[in-house]
Scaffold this motif. Structure first.
Motif, PDB file in Angstrom:
ATOM      1  N   ALA A   2      -3.197 -22.050  14.257  1.00 46.26           N
ATOM      2  CA  ALA A   2      -3.790 -21.069  13.346  1.00 46.26           C
ATOM      3  C   ALA A   2      -4.409 -21.761  12.133  1.00 46.26           C
ATOM      4  CB  ALA A   2      -2.732 -20.063  12.901  1.00 46.26           C
ATOM      5  N   GLN A   3      -3.714 -22.751  11.602  1.00 47.54           N
ATOM      6  CA  GLN A   3      -4.240 -23.474  10.446  1.00 47.54           C
ATOM      7  C   GLN A   3      -5.476 -24.290  10.808  1.00 47.54           C
ATOM      8  OE1 GLN A   3      -0.545 -25.493   9.373  1.00 47.54           O
ATOM      9  NE2 GLN A   3      -0.230 -24.061   7.673  1.00 47.54           N
ATOM     10  N   LEU A   4      -5.480 -24.866  12.002  1.00 49.50           N
ATOM     11  CA  LEU A   4      -6.652 -25.618  12.460  1.00 49.50           C
ATOM     12  C   LEU A   4      -7.867 -24.704  12.623  1.00 49.50           C
ATOM     13  CD1 LEU A   4      -4.872 -27.933  15.027  1.00 49.50           C
ATOM     14  CD2 LEU A   4      -6.306 -28.753  13.141  1.00 49.50           C
ATOM     15  N   VAL A   5      -7.642 -23.515  13.154  1.00 47.77           N
ATOM     16  CA  VAL A   5      -8.751 -22.567  13.290  1.00 47.77           C
ATOM     17  C   VAL A   5      -9.293 -22.198  11.916  1.00 47.77           C
ATOM     18  CG1 VAL A   5      -9.416 -20.247  14.057  1.00 47.77           C
ATOM     19  CG2 VAL A   5      -7.945 -21.668  15.509  1.00 47.77           C
ATOM     20  N   ALA A   6      -8.401 -21.961  10.963  1.00 57.17           N
ATOM     21  CA  ALA A   6      -8.835 -21.625   9.603  1.00 57.17           C
ATOM     22  C   ALA A   6      -9.663 -22.754   9.004  1.00 57.17           C
ATOM     23  CB  ALA A   6      -7.620 -21.312   8.729  1.00 57.17           C
ATOM     24  N   TRP A   7      -9.225 -23.996   9.216  1.00 56.45           N
ATOM     25  CA  TRP A   7     -10.001 -25.142   8.709  1.00 56.45           C
ATOM     26  C   TRP A   7     -11.369 -25.204   9.379  1.00 56.45           C
ATOM     27  CZ3 TRP A   7     -12.129 -29.314  11.286  1.00 56.45           C
ATOM     28  CH2 TRP A   7     -12.706 -30.293  10.471  1.00 56.45           C
ATOM     29  N   ALA A   8     -11.406 -25.004  10.695  1.00 56.22           N
ATOM     30  CA  ALA A   8     -12.674 -25.061  11.420  1.00 56.22           C
ATOM     31  C   ALA A   8     -13.647 -24.010  10.897  1.00 56.22           C
ATOM     32  CB  ALA A   8     -12.430 -24.870  12.915  1.00 56.22           C
ATOM     33  N   ARG A   9     -13.162 -22.800  10.628  1.00 58.71           N
ATOM     34  CA  ARG A   9     -14.040 -21.733  10.136  1.00 58.71           C
ATOM     35  C   ARG A   9     -14.505 -22.012   8.705  1.00 58.71           C
ATOM     36  NH1 ARG A   9     -14.799 -18.349  13.892  1.00 58.71           N
ATOM     37  NH2 ARG A   9     -13.166 -17.481  15.255  1.00 58.71           N
ATOM     38  N   ALA A  10     -13.654 -22.650   7.925  1.00 59.38           N
ATOM     39  CA  ALA A  10     -14.024 -22.954   6.540  1.00 59.38           C
ATOM     40  C   ALA A  10     -15.032 -24.088   6.441  1.00 59.38           C
ATOM     41  CB  ALA A  10     -12.778 -23.299   5.726  1.00 59.38           C
ATOM     42  N   SER A  22     -17.374 -24.878   9.091  1.00 60.70           N
ATOM     43  CA  SER A  22     -18.545 -24.668   9.950  1.00 60.70           C
ATOM     44  C   SER A  22     -18.661 -23.184  10.246  1.00 60.70           C
ATOM     45  CB  SER A  22     -18.421 -25.455  11.265  1.00 60.70           C
ATOM     46  OG  SER A  22     -19.488 -25.146  12.145  1.00 60.70           O
ATOM     47  N   ALA A  23     -19.895 -22.716  10.358  1.00 57.20           N
ATOM     48  CA  ALA A  23     -20.132 -21.315  10.699  1.00 57.20           C
ATOM     49  C   ALA A  23     -20.142 -21.080  12.199  1.00 57.20           C
ATOM     50  CB  ALA A  23     -21.467 -20.854  10.097  1.00 57.20           C
ATOM     51  N   GLY A  24     -19.970 -22.152  12.988  1.00 57.79           N
ATOM     52  CA  GLY A  24     -19.990 -22.026  14.443  1.00 57.79           C
ATOM     53  C   GLY A  24     -18.706 -21.422  14.988  1.00 57.79           C
ATOM     54  N   PRO A  25     -18.732 -20.950  16.251  1.00 58.25           N
ATOM     55  CA  PRO A  25     -17.535 -20.377  16.875  1.00 58.25           C
ATOM     56  C   PRO A  25     -16.465 -21.436  17.109  1.00 58.25           C
ATOM     57  CG  PRO A  25     -19.274 -20.641  18.490  1.00 58.25           C
ATOM     58  CD  PRO A  25     -19.886 -20.953  17.165  1.00 58.25           C
ATOM     59  N   VAL A  26     -15.242 -20.982  17.366  1.00 61.67           N
ATOM     60  CA  VAL A  26     -14.094 -21.881  17.524  1.00 61.67           C
ATOM     61  C   VAL A  26     -13.386 -21.584  18.840  1.00 61.67           C
ATOM     62  CG1 VAL A  26     -11.916 -22.676  16.529  1.00 61.67           C
ATOM     63  CG2 VAL A  26     -13.802 -21.964  15.019  1.00 61.67           C
ATOM     64  N   ALA A  27     -13.132 -22.624  19.627  1.00 66.49           N
ATOM     65  CA  ALA A  27     -12.319 -22.524  20.831  1.00 66.49           C
ATOM     66  C   ALA A  27     -11.035 -23.303  20.630  1.00 66.49           C
ATOM     67  CB  ALA A  27     -13.066 -23.058  22.046  1.00 66.49           C
ATOM     68  N   ARG A  61      -8.482 -16.442  13.917  1.00 64.95           N
ATOM     69  CA  ARG A  61      -8.606 -16.008  15.303  1.00 64.95           C
ATOM     70  C   ARG A  61      -9.657 -16.832  16.044  1.00 64.95           C
ATOM     71  NH1 ARG A  61      -9.107  -9.568  13.993  1.00 64.95           N
ATOM     72  NH2 ARG A  61      -7.031  -9.312  13.060  1.00 64.95           N
ATOM     73  N   PRO A  62      -9.293 -17.484  17.134  1.00 63.30           N
ATOM     74  CA  PRO A  62     -10.279 -18.249  17.899  1.00 63.30           C
ATOM     75  C   PRO A  62     -11.206 -17.333  18.696  1.00 63.30           C
ATOM     76  CG  PRO A  62      -8.160 -18.308  18.996  1.00 63.30           C
ATOM     77  CD  PRO A  62      -7.938 -17.601  17.686  1.00 63.30           C
ATOM     78  N   ASP A  63     -12.365 -17.876  19.046  1.00 59.71           N
ATOM     79  CA  ASP A  63     -13.364 -17.109  19.798  1.00 59.71           C
ATOM     80  C   ASP A  63     -13.291 -17.346  21.299  1.00 59.71           C
ATOM     81  OD1 ASP A  63     -14.936 -16.054  17.460  1.00 59.71           O
ATOM     82  OD2 ASP A  63     -15.113 -18.210  17.083  1.00 59.71           O
ATOM     83  N   PRO A 111     -12.342 -11.986  24.411  1.00 59.45           N
ATOM     84  CA  PRO A 111     -12.662 -11.326  25.682  1.00 59.45           C
ATOM     85  C   PRO A 111     -12.442 -12.268  26.854  1.00 59.45           C
ATOM     86  CG  PRO A 111     -14.441 -11.043  24.072  1.00 59.45           C
ATOM     87  CD  PRO A 111     -13.507 -12.067  23.514  1.00 59.45           C
ATOM     88  N   ALA A 112     -12.203 -11.696  28.030  1.00 59.79           N
ATOM     89  CA  ALA A 112     -11.898 -12.489  29.220  1.00 59.79           C
ATOM     90  C   ALA A 112     -13.024 -13.443  29.595  1.00 59.79           C
ATOM     91  CB  ALA A 112     -11.586 -11.565  30.399  1.00 59.79           C
ATOM     92  N   ASP A 113     -14.274 -13.058  29.324  1.00 55.23           N
ATOM     93  CA  ASP A 113     -15.381 -13.927  29.732  1.00 55.23           C
ATOM     94  C   ASP A 113     -15.538 -15.134  28.817  1.00 55.23           C
ATOM     95  OD1 ASP A 113     -16.393 -12.687  27.484  1.00 55.23           O
ATOM     96  OD2 ASP A 113     -18.252 -12.009  28.430  1.00 55.23           O
ATOM     97  N   ARG A 114     -14.670 -15.247  27.802  1.00 58.56           N
ATOM     98  CA  ARG A 114     -14.658 -16.443  26.950  1.00 58.56           C
ATOM     99  C   ARG A 114     -13.450 -17.327  27.248  1.00 58.56           C
ATOM    100  NH1 ARG A 114     -16.008 -13.957  20.961  1.00 58.56           N
ATOM    101  NH2 ARG A 114     -17.865 -12.746  21.536  1.00 58.56           N
ATOM    102  N   ILE A 115     -12.773 -17.062  28.353  1.00 56.09           N
ATOM    103  CA  ILE A 115     -11.630 -17.875  28.769  1.00 56.09           C
ATOM    104  C   ILE A 115     -12.038 -18.701  29.985  1.00 56.09           C
ATOM    105  CG2 ILE A 115      -9.235 -17.869  29.571  1.00 56.09           C
ATOM    106  CD1 ILE A 115      -8.937 -15.113  28.247  1.00 56.09           C
ATOM    107  N   VAL A 116     -11.834 -20.022  29.910  1.00 60.93           N
ATOM    108  CA  VAL A 116     -12.103 -20.937  31.017  1.00 60.93           C
ATOM    109  C   VAL A 116     -10.782 -21.558  31.431  1.00 60.93           C
ATOM    110  CG1 VAL A 116     -13.348 -22.998  31.765  1.00 60.93           C
ATOM    111  CG2 VAL A 116     -14.432 -21.410  30.149  1.00 60.93           C
TER     112      VAL A 116
END
Length: 483
Positions: free
Chosen positions: A319-327, A329-334, A360-362, A418-423
């Motif tokens: 969760a903290q890594l996702v927060a750092w990634a969003r802070a 870069s404006a790009g999505p996060v996996a 929240r990851p994308d 969403p399910a279509d974003r899960i690999v």
């Protein structure tokens, strides 16, 4: 709050920085991504590797961890090996093992201290200095890990166990996690957003490389070292502002930061797909190892308490890594990972429904996973090979007793994306995490068929084969780049 986004270029370094200095490209291995790969990356190799890991590498790691803890004291080393049930080795072997670790330990700590001084200096040093510092650190780390070789003669004579089991009873587990398991408190509440320290960047073969770290949310709790810090390598794409980010978690006992750089198909996503890759060191791994244990061992040694602790800690760190990634870069996060890393990522993906939007990851990438942790523990080949199943049963734990804690080990409910974003990349011959448990999770979540990759390989060879066919990672990159 985390630091603001800064440029991935080296323009912020002095003009005198050596433009030609860069971390070297890892060498390819003929058995992994060359002419021999089609013959070695088959189920027979999975069986070989499983036996090697459970009967050789982890037992050698057990002796190495004991010697590292003894810090040159032969009597302390003898006592620690005796505690593991090993008959007293010859005095000469003990003396050699005890003497081998301290010089390697000192060299590693000196290299890390110099690395810290350079990569966190007030003014960015020249690229050549940073390259030299990282090369020295990784070589010293690998030499320290290689001291396992001194354990070989002891293991041949005494057959070291893979894990120093000290299974915790139900009272300890209920005290630590009962309220979470019963729903009296949140199972995975959102952690605080940390203040992240970001190192200087050094040129690398896949893009600029840097490291981030911050105080671990469970530092000082039970087996987590006081002063423990979350640490992660960051590889950024060249000349792409606001790139998507992939946070990739490793498997148990995997410690790439403690080895000279190897070819890594995940890190290559920065160059091949312009995706920023963040690869953290998991709790109890690498520079975060607990005293007297090899990387990740407390999760097994103190199971089920240790495993519950690890999942709780790593999910919070995700969760903290996702927060750092969003802070930054404006790009999505996996998020995603391999084996243990996948198990934690999928729990985080479901828990994130209750987290702030910044955490929240994308998208999600799962490689060698299962939706049934009790099946992994009671039927999986790794648990049996390490003796974990026998140790847990001997301590009075059975399937029914462990069922109470399933909400803390498995994803419950739908994931946040969403399910279509899960690999999902699953080995049909996986004996460590049986394929049917993973397939059931994919069906329950409605993962589309074109996002499912199911080669006829096992737990080890399926991820290794990404070197020759990175289609699952390419699919994840396509998902991220369309968001």
């Amino acid at each position: 709050m985390p630091e603001s986004h800064t440029s991935t270029r080296s323009a912020d370094r002095p003009a005198s920085a050596a433009r030609h200095a860069t971390l070297p490209a890892p060498k390819r291995k003929v058995w992994l991504d060359g002419a021999l790969a089609p013959y070695t990356l088959r189920p027979w190799f999975d069986r070989f590797l499983l036996k090697w890991v459970t009967k050789t590498y982890f037992p050698l790691s057990r002796g190495w961890a004991a010697a590292r803890w003894a810090d040159g004291d032969v009597d302390a080393l003898r006592a620690e090996l005796g505690r593991c049930g090993v008959r007293a080795p010859k005095e000469a072997l003990l003396t050699k093992l005890a003497a081998a670790l301290p010089p390697a330990e000192r060299a590693y700590r000196d290299a890390v201290a110099d690395w810290e001084a350079a990569f966190h200096a007030a003014r960015p040093p020249a690229d050549a200095q940073l390259v030299a510092g990282e090369r020295r650190r990784e070589r010293a780390a690998q030499r320290l890990m290689a001291q396992r070789a001194w354990v070989v003669p002891i293991h041949r004579r005494g057959r070291l166990p893979a894990v120093a089991f000290d299974i915790r009873d139900a009272r300890a587990v209920v005290a630590a996690h009962g309220a979470r398991a019963d729903g009296d408190v949140g199972a995975f509440p959102a952690p605080e957003t940390p203040i992240v320290r970001h190192s200087h960047r050094v040129p690398g073969p896949d893009g600029p490389v840097s490291w981030i770290d911050w105080p671990a949310p469970m530092a000082g709790v039970r087996d987590f070292p006081a002063g423990d810090r979350v640490r992660a390598r960051v590889v950024e794409p060249m000349d792409r502002p606001d790139p998507p980010t992939f946070i990739h978690l490793h498997g148990i006992g995997m410690e790439p930061e403690m080895l000279v750089a190897q070819r890594d198909t995940v890190l290559e996503m920065a160059r091949r797909h312009a995706v920023r890759v963040v690869r953290p060191e998991g709790p109890w791994h690498g520079s975060r190892m607990a005293a007297g244990f090899w990387g990740g061992e407390p999760a097994l040694a103190h199971a089920p308490l240790g495993w519950l602790d690890l999942v709780q800690a790593w999910v919070a760190e995700v969760a903290q890594l996702v927060a750092w990634a969003r802070a930054t870069s404006a790009g999505p996060v996996a998020i995603g990972g391999l084996s243990l890393g996948a198990l934690n990522s999928q729990v985080a993906a479901a828990a994130a429904r209750d987290w702030p939007s910044a955490m929240r990851p994308d998208a999600l990438f799962l490689c060698m996973t299962s939706g049934d942790m009790l099946q992994v523990g009671f039927e999986g080949a790794m648990a049996k090979g390490l003796g974990a199943l026998q140790a847990v049963r001997a301590a009075g734990w059975d399937h029914d007793a462990l069922t109470r804690f399933r909400p803390l080990l498995e994803p419950h409910g739908a994931p946040v994306m969403p399910a279509d974003r899960i690999v999902m990349h699953l080995g049909r011959m996986d004996a460590v995490m049986p394929f049917d448990g993973a397939r059931a999770l994919a069906t329950r979540w409605g993962v589309p068929q074109h996002n499912l990759f199911t080669p006829r390989r096992g737990h080890f060879t399926a991820p290794m084969a990404l070197h020759i066919d990175p289609a699952p990672l390419d699919r994840l990159a396509a998902v991220l780049n369309r968001l």
